[in-house]
Design an enzyme around this catalytic site. Sequence first.
Site, PDB file in Angstrom:
ATOM      1  N   THR A 245     -39.122  36.323 -46.008  1.00  0.00           N
ATOM      2  CA  THR A 245     -38.847  37.374 -45.614  1.00  0.00           C
ATOM      3  C   THR A 245     -38.080  38.395 -46.049  1.00  0.00           C
ATOM      4  O   THR A 245     -38.256  39.582 -46.646  1.00  0.00           O
ATOM      5  CB  THR A 245     -38.717  37.351 -44.109  1.00  0.00           C
ATOM      6  OG1 THR A 245     -37.362  36.622 -43.742  1.00  0.00           O
ATOM      7  CG2 THR A 245     -40.054  36.707 -43.251  1.00  0.00           C
TER       8      THR A 245
ATOM      9  N   ARG B 102     -47.033  34.550 -38.352  1.00  0.00           N
ATOM     10  CA  ARG B 102     -46.965  33.789 -37.690  1.00  0.00           C
ATOM     11  C   ARG B 102     -45.995  34.889 -36.672  1.00  0.00           C
ATOM     12  O   ARG B 102     -46.202  34.304 -35.287  1.00  0.00           O
ATOM     13  CB  ARG B 102     -45.923  32.431 -37.482  1.00  0.00           C
ATOM     14  CG  ARG B 102     -47.002  31.662 -38.096  1.00  0.00           C
ATOM     15  CD  ARG B 102     -46.744  30.365 -38.083  1.00  0.00           C
ATOM     16  NE  ARG B 102     -47.392  29.162 -38.621  1.00  0.00           N
ATOM     17  CZ  ARG B 102     -47.191  28.572 -39.668  1.00  0.00           C
ATOM     18  NH1 ARG B 102     -46.227  29.096 -40.664  1.00  0.00           N
ATOM     19  NH2 ARG B 102     -48.199  27.794 -40.244  1.00  0.00           N
TER      20      ARG B 102
ATOM     21  N   ILE C 176     -45.719  28.982 -49.723  1.00  0.00           N
ATOM     22  CA  ILE C 176     -46.198  28.689 -50.360  1.00  0.00           C
ATOM     23  C   ILE C 176     -46.421  29.828 -52.013  1.00  0.00           C
ATOM     24  O   ILE C 176     -47.637  29.989 -52.561  1.00  0.00           O
ATOM     25  CB  ILE C 176     -47.835  28.236 -49.817  1.00  0.00           C
ATOM     26  CG1 ILE C 176     -48.479  29.869 -49.505  1.00  0.00           C
ATOM     27  CG2 ILE C 176     -48.188  28.156 -49.274  1.00  0.00           C
ATOM     28  CD1 ILE C 176     -49.494  30.298 -48.822  1.00  0.00           C
TER      29      ILE C 176
ATOM     30  N   HIS D 241     -46.821  22.719 -47.901  1.00  0.00           N
ATOM     31  CA  HIS D 241     -48.081  23.493 -47.651  1.00  0.00           C
ATOM     32  C   HIS D 241     -48.477  23.853 -49.003  1.00  0.00           C
ATOM     33  O   HIS D 241     -49.604  25.333 -49.122  1.00  0.00           O
ATOM     34  CB  HIS D 241     -48.086  24.332 -46.824  1.00  0.00           C
ATOM     35  CG  HIS D 241     -47.931  24.229 -45.532  1.00  0.00           C
ATOM     36  ND1 HIS D 241     -46.415  25.131 -44.438  1.00  0.00           N
ATOM     37  CD2 HIS D 241     -47.635  22.581 -44.568  1.00  0.00           C
ATOM     38  CE1 HIS D 241     -46.592  23.840 -43.092  1.00  0.00           C
ATOM     39  NE2 HIS D 241     -46.594  22.896 -43.691  1.00  0.00           N
TER      40      HIS D 241
ATOM     41  N   CYS E 112     -61.664  23.940 -57.639  1.00  0.00           N
ATOM     42  CA  CYS E 112     -63.088  24.087 -57.283  1.00  0.00           C
ATOM     43  C   CYS E 112     -63.063  22.720 -56.267  1.00  0.00           C
ATOM     44  O   CYS E 112     -62.989  21.621 -56.168  1.00  0.00           O
ATOM     45  CB  CYS E 112     -63.545  23.031 -58.341  1.00  0.00           C
ATOM     46  SG  CYS E 112     -65.539  23.483 -57.200  1.00  0.00           S
TER      47      CYS E 112
ATOM     48  N   ASN F 112     -30.459  30.069 -38.664  1.00  0.00           N
ATOM     49  CA  ASN F 112     -31.740  30.588 -38.442  1.00  0.00           C
ATOM     50  C   ASN F 112     -31.752  31.925 -37.949  1.00  0.00           C
ATOM     51  O   ASN F 112     -29.603  31.766 -36.964  1.00  0.00           O
ATOM     52  CB  ASN F 112     -32.579  29.860 -37.479  1.00  0.00           C
ATOM     53  CG  ASN F 112     -34.209  30.316 -37.763  1.00  0.00           C
ATOM     54  OD1 ASN F 112     -34.418  30.441 -38.399  1.00  0.00           O
ATOM     55  ND2 ASN F 112     -34.894  29.749 -36.700  1.00  0.00           N
TER      56      ASN F 112
HETATM   57 ZN    ZN Z   1     -66.511  23.005 -59.733  1.00  0.00          ZN
END
Ligand code: ZN
Length: 240
Positions: A28, A36, A105, A121, A129, A213
């Site tokens: 952040t 969230r 991520i 994650h 694909c 935190n």
């Molecule tokens: Zn494919």
Amino acid sequence: MEQEIKTLQKWIDESDNIVFFGGAGCSTESGIPDFRSVDGLYNQTYDYPPETILSHSFLGKHPDIFYQFHREKLVCPDARPNAAHLKLAELEQAGKLRAVITQNIDGLHQMAGSKKVLELHGTIHRAYCARCGKHFPEDYIHYGEGVPRCECGGVVRPDVVLYEEGLDEHIMQESLDYINQADILIVGGTSLVVYPAAGLLRYYNGKKLVLINKDATPYDAKADLIIHGPIGQVLGQIKV
Ligand code: ZN
């Protein structure tokens, strides 16, 4: 906060086996909103909550809306590492920090120079694909219009763990091993309520659990050191 920082500094000075575990709060401060959090924006512009859009079944049913959300909310090309990312990379470089385990991520730890990054994650910086598994460059899914597809007709998707999907077992196991063997475990920028965050902490056996935190977490009582403040501001004060 000053006394807590001094304690943290002392522990860091004495250790070469630090593991960091971080959540959305780490990003952040780089301008990446936590979808969230209540005041965190995402509300209202979509007919579905973020947790629904970022789910396996939703990507199958509404890939167009998924990609609208992906491009609008998840792709942040201007985001840069903040003081927390940079300090962690510095600590690794100095041989003090063994691994960064992250729920994010966005790839900002790597951008800051961290080498050992365990992304629970996944990452939006890889794509594949969903049908045949072929890999694609990230730009293929970040820009343009509509749903990106493979030659085989399958939908190309980001290499992230969506809701309803399981975590990568190898990354999970490696994370547990690092936490299990850590001397100091620094947990930052996570409220510790989202799976698998809280569970991971149970594997820590040491006596230097540090929680950084902004707000209190359910784990505060179990921590050996609690620092309530923005993670970048806190780690930024540490000297390597
Ligand atoms: Zn494919």
